[in-house]
Motif scaffolding. Structure first.
Motif, PDB file in Angstrom:
ATOM      1  N   UNK A 230      33.210  -6.525 -16.921  1.00 53.06           N
ATOM      2  CA  UNK A 230      33.452  -5.354 -17.929  1.00 53.06           C
ATOM      3  C   UNK A 230      32.522  -5.293 -19.036  1.00 53.06           C
ATOM      4  N   UNK A 231      32.536  -6.632 -19.697  1.00 52.11           N
ATOM      5  CA  UNK A 231      31.634  -6.513 -20.934  1.00 52.11           C
ATOM      6  C   UNK A 231      30.139  -6.391 -20.542  1.00 52.11           C
ATOM      7  N   UNK A 232      29.691  -6.947 -19.237  1.00 52.64           N
ATOM      8  CA  UNK A 232      28.273  -6.822 -18.722  1.00 52.64           C
ATOM      9  C   UNK A 232      27.942  -5.106 -18.416  1.00 52.64           C
ATOM     10  N   UNK A 233      29.283  -4.686 -17.745  1.00 50.00           N
ATOM     11  CA  UNK A 233      29.012  -3.155 -17.748  1.00 50.00           C
ATOM     12  C   UNK A 233      28.848  -2.378 -18.773  1.00 50.00           C
ATOM     13  N   UNK A 234      29.563  -2.909 -19.792  1.00 49.73           N
ATOM     14  CA  UNK A 234      29.322  -1.975 -21.099  1.00 49.73           C
ATOM     15  C   UNK A 234      27.906  -1.980 -21.698  1.00 49.73           C
ATOM     16  N   UNK A 235      27.364  -3.291 -21.545  1.00 43.16           N
ATOM     17  CA  UNK A 235      25.840  -3.409 -22.110  1.00 43.16           C
ATOM     18  C   UNK A 235      24.907  -2.904 -21.186  1.00 43.16           C
ATOM     19  N   UNK A 236      24.879  -2.938 -19.780  1.00 46.67           N
ATOM     20  CA  UNK A 236      24.004  -2.149 -19.156  1.00 46.67           C
ATOM     21  C   UNK A 236      23.977  -0.845 -19.160  1.00 46.67           C
ATOM     22  N   UNK A 237      25.099  -0.297 -19.127  1.00 49.56           N
ATOM     23  CA  UNK A 237      25.268   1.157 -19.296  1.00 49.56           C
ATOM     24  C   UNK A 237      25.358   1.829 -20.605  1.00 49.56           C
ATOM     25  N   UNK A 238      25.274   1.060 -21.743  1.00 45.98           N
ATOM     26  CA  UNK A 238      25.132   1.393 -23.131  1.00 45.98           C
ATOM     27  C   UNK A 238      26.378   2.248 -23.428  1.00 45.98           C
ATOM     28  N   UNK A 239      27.572   1.790 -23.139  1.00 45.32           N
ATOM     29  CA  UNK A 239      28.739   2.477 -23.160  1.00 45.32           C
ATOM     30  C   UNK A 239      29.697   1.990 -23.941  1.00 45.32           C
ATOM     31  N   UNK A 240      30.454   2.160 -24.735  1.00 43.71           N
ATOM     32  CA  UNK A 240      31.456   1.544 -25.825  1.00 43.71           C
ATOM     33  C   UNK A 240      32.755   1.036 -25.258  1.00 43.71           C
ATOM     34  N   UNK A 241      33.195   1.830 -24.395  1.00 43.39           N
ATOM     35  CA  UNK A 241      34.860   1.582 -23.969  1.00 43.39           C
ATOM     36  C   UNK A 241      34.874   1.571 -22.569  1.00 43.39           C
ATOM     37  N   UNK A 242      36.023   1.155 -21.921  1.00 43.05           N
ATOM     38  CA  UNK A 242      36.316   1.409 -20.474  1.00 43.05           C
ATOM     39  C   UNK A 242      36.605   2.841 -20.142  1.00 43.05           C
ATOM     40  N   UNK A 243      37.049   3.592 -20.995  1.00 42.34           N
ATOM     41  CA  UNK A 243      36.872   5.035 -20.899  1.00 42.34           C
ATOM     42  C   UNK A 243      35.870   5.796 -20.523  1.00 42.34           C
TER      43      UNK A 243
END
Length: 596
Positions: free
Chosen positions: A249-262
């Motif tokens: 999930x942390x990697x997903x946030x970094x790659x997509x430049x998003x800040x939260x699971x929402x």
């Protein structure tokens, strides 16, 4: 071509032939006006019919009427549905990402969006029992839907239930179901079911991998988040540790430049519109091999017998699968089920009712054009009885299916222990037999005898009309021409039993030819000879409703004089749907016959 023909509205000064041509093109514009055409057709055909003693086809006053009927059938076959969307389609229109469907009072789906078809295998006419749900949650859903139908106003419910997916029904997860009753301006109320079950479009994984450099494992974690799964649930489902999932999930946030699971979920939802455009080809769902499972009817599997010529013949077993056999033929309307209470009582009495699906209907292969229909179907019935270990059996027939029983007895003497006819079509041997019939009965039977070449086109046009209306409304018009039958078809058990088979034949492309063959053979053989063939070492009992417009009391009395070995019985409070009102009387008769 005169003005009346162009507009589809006859003028007062038109002769009857011109009025009929106008009506034909009026039906092309509005299929629901078919009833007006029937009235004009009867005005044309009645004097010719009454003035002839011939059995065969009549010469019509206008030779091109057949051409116009054919044009009408071709037009309706290829025409798009009415410009006004069905209320169910309008209700489903806002829901493209989540599974949504509409449910009728008998707990069958009347419409489903692409997501529900793909994930749950739902389509129009599929019973709610087909949902991949655990039994307790399915029962909860059924009860809440029925509550909404009983409510005084259009209300809604919110449920949390466990559901799987088509092909993996055991892998269930919690989903929100929002239920809302909808009462349209035209047509029957229905319940709109909207779920929180998202479809993951086929191209979305590739689009995310290409755009953001996501790995296959990261995409699976993101997919779990869009399905409202917690990191623990995702880990358990993927057989990974919670720490591994959190790292992904942390990697997903970094790659997509998003800040939260929402934010991740919102990104995935936005990407769905890119990967799943509106023009995407709708999902095709394979035809269900089950019957029933709606509001009242038990869900039963179709059984199949392969014949030596390669044809497939379907049938159902109602009542007790290990019980004493009773063969049942449900008429050209494919009335293959009985009311739920009747099937349950048959089971308690130890009766196995073998409901035969005739050629060209549902999964049963159509017959070749030159095949002798009566003899072939009779042989199919005998083969199905053999497969079920039924050497001797009584037979229950509806409509004109006494012809099949007669042929079966001629080809395989000694197998039938008795015949019970329910509103069985009696031979139309007298000119006035037509006069008291309901207009749909008279139209069909009169056309089969006197204008057989037009019959296929008339049937195609009538079925096209049926497909553009509510099935229940069409069947009430055709089947329930007497007041008591109209009241009977408002009962949920009866309507569900009738629709279990008729909905399928209204949609099947092979139905028009099968129906035309059904009616043509009725008048290709001497009706008296067929009736005489039922004269054997077994009882023949004919039940008729006192309000049956096809078999009026005077008609039944005349047949009782013509065929003294047949016992005729008229039952009050019923019309042509006498089986569905007086099934207890039918069971009493066949219970005795199975012990012979």
């Amino acid at each position: 071509m005169n003005k009346a023909t162009v507009t589809g509205q006859p003028s007062d000064g038109d002769c009857i032939e011109d009025r009929i041509v106008s009506r034909i093109y009026g039906v092309a514009l509005d299929p629901l006006s078919y009833g007006d055409l029937l009235d004009d057709w009867e005005e044309l055909i009645a004097p010719v019919r009454q003035g002839t003693g011939r059995e065969g086809p009549l010469r019509l006053p206008r030779a091109d009427l057949g051409l116009h009927f054919r044009r009408l059938a071709d037009f309706l076959d290829h025409a798009e549905r009415d410009d006004r969307p069905r209320p169910e389609d309008e209700a489903l229109a806002p829901y493209r990402r989540v599974a949504a469907f509409c449910v009728t009072r008998i707990l069958q789906t009347s419409a489903a969006n692409d997501v529900a078809r793909e994930i749950y295998g739902l389509d129009r006419g599929v019973a709610l029992a087909g949902l991949p749900m655990v039994a307790e949650d399915l029962q909860e859903l059924r009860e809440r839907i029925l509550e909404l139908f009983s409510a005084a106003t259009d209300e809604s419910r919110l449920l949390r239930l466990h559901v799987g997916e088509r092909g993996a029904p055991d892998e269930t997860r919690a989903i929100l179901f929002r239920l809302r009753r909808v009462t349209p301006d035209i047509g029957e109320p229905f319940v709109l079911v909207v779920t929180s079950h998202l479809r993951w479009p086929a191209g979305l994984s590739e689009a995310l991998a290409r755009s953001f450099g996501l790995t296959a494992s990261e995409i699976e974690v993101l997919r779990g988040l869009t399905q409202s799964q917690s990191p623990r649930e995702i880990a358990d489902r993927r057989e990974r540790s919670v720490e591994t999932v959190r790292a992904q999930i942390k990697s997903l946030l970094q790659k997509t430049e998003t800040r939260s699971q929402g934010d991740l979920v919102r990104l995935a939802l936005s990407a769905m519109d890119v990967a799943d455009p509106i023009s995407e080809t709708p999902v095709t769902v394979p035809r269900t091999r089950w019957s029933g499972g709606g509001a009242t009817l038990k869900r039963l599997p179709f059984r199949t017998l392969r014949r030596p010529d390669g044809r497939q013949v379907d049938y159902l077993l109602l009542g007790c699968p290990q019980g004493r056999p009773v063969v049942y033929l449900g008429s050209f309307l494919n009335l293959l089920r009985w009311p739920a209470a009747a099937e349950a009582e048959a089971g308690r009495r130890g009766l196995k009712i073998i409901s035969v699906i005739r050629p060209g209907y549902m999964g049963s292969t159509p017959l070749p054009v030159d095949a002798p229909r009566l003899e072939t179907v009779a042989a199919d019935i005998a083969a199905i009885a053999d497969a079920e270990g039924a050497r001797r059996f009584p037979i229950v027939v509806l409509g004109q299916d006494a012809n099949y029983a007669s042929t079966l007895n001629g080809l395989f003497p000694g197998r039938i222990t008795g015949v019970v006819g329910c509103a069985a079509t009696l031979p139309v041997d007298y000119a006035n037999d037509f006069e008291g019939m309901g207009r749909w009965h008279r139209f069909i039977y009169s056309s089969a005898r006197y204008t057989p070449n037009l019959l296929p086109f008339m049937i195609r046009a009538a079925l096209a009309m049926a497909r553009r209306t509510d099935e229940g409304d069409f069947l009430r018009t055709v089947l329930a021409e007497s007041p008591c039958d109209q009241a009977l078809m408002r009962e949920t058990e009866v309507l569900e039993a009738i629709l279990a088979g008729t909905e399928e034949i209204l949609k099947c492309p092979a139905t028009p030819r099968a129906l035309a063959d059904e009616f043509r053979f009725r008048y290709q053989r001497g009706s008296d000879r067929l009736m005489q063939n039922l004269r054997g070492n077994f009882p023949v009992h004919m039940l008729h409703g006192a309000e049956d417009l096809h078999s009026r009391p005077e008609t039944v009395a005349q047949r009782a004089r013509d065929y003294p070995w047949v016992r005729f019985e008229q039952l009050e409070g019923a019309g042509s749907l006498v089986l569905f009102r007086h099934w207890d009387r039918v069971l009493d008769l066949v219970t005795v016959l199975t012990k012979k």
